[in-house]
Design an enzyme around this catalytic site. Sequence first.
Site, PDB file in Angstrom:
ATOM      1  N   ARG A  67       0.851  -1.216   0.087  1.00  0.00           N
ATOM      2  CA  ARG A  67       0.111   0.013  -0.041  1.00  0.00           C
ATOM      3  C   ARG A  67       0.958   1.713   0.030  1.00  0.00           C
ATOM      4  NH1 ARG A  67      -3.090  -3.839   2.718  1.00  0.00           N
ATOM      5  NH2 ARG A  67      -1.181  -3.874   4.555  1.00  0.00           N
ATOM      6  N   GLU A 104       6.855  -9.073  14.448  1.00  0.00           N
ATOM      7  CA  GLU A 104       6.718  -9.056  15.914  1.00  0.00           C
ATOM      8  C   GLU A 104       6.765 -11.410  15.882  1.00  0.00           C
ATOM      9  OE1 GLU A 104       2.393  -8.952  18.389  1.00  0.00           O
ATOM     10  OE2 GLU A 104       2.485  -8.206  16.743  1.00  0.00           O
TER      11      GLU A 104
END
Length: 184
Positions: A67, A104
């Site tokens: 994006r 993460e």
Amino acid sequence: MSEIYVAAAQALKDKVRLVQDFPEEGILFEDLTPVLADADSFTAVVDGLAEACKELGADMIGGLDARGFLLGSAVAYKLGLGILAIRKKGKLPPPVLTQEYELEYGTAALEIPNSGIDIKGKRIVLVDDVLATGGTLHGATLLLESAGAEVVGNVVVLEVQGLEGRERLKGSPLIVLNQMGSKD
């Protein structure tokens, strides 16, 4: 507060679609699709991103896969600058420069061409849609700096609170459109 930032923040407030429990329970997903599909909202967001990139002194825009390509390309066009597509590993033909970074839960890698584009000494602002853990923006910074560029800041549309992405950027300038104030 700049009217440009106020308009962008208001467009986000009006058009972001909030989806509870996506992609998993307990997460509130902020969907930018309605913002991008509405011409006035898209224009307001691109104008806000462009203003931020100009303030940071960009002479090239770095758009993060995927994006960030969309948003960064519109910003680069508006400012009359080039856009550097920073791709996920395996999407570019060799030779490439690669930078692995921590997510993460695991690792990922970003790449840019190792020939055909000279970014040495360029002042690049990274553009992306969302700042979450900061891993991708941090990885992109390391990649561009290894190629001789100077990353002068990060500009994103939204920031997910509580994931410490801002801290991961280690004080690098950060402008977040949905935090720039809006008319209530």
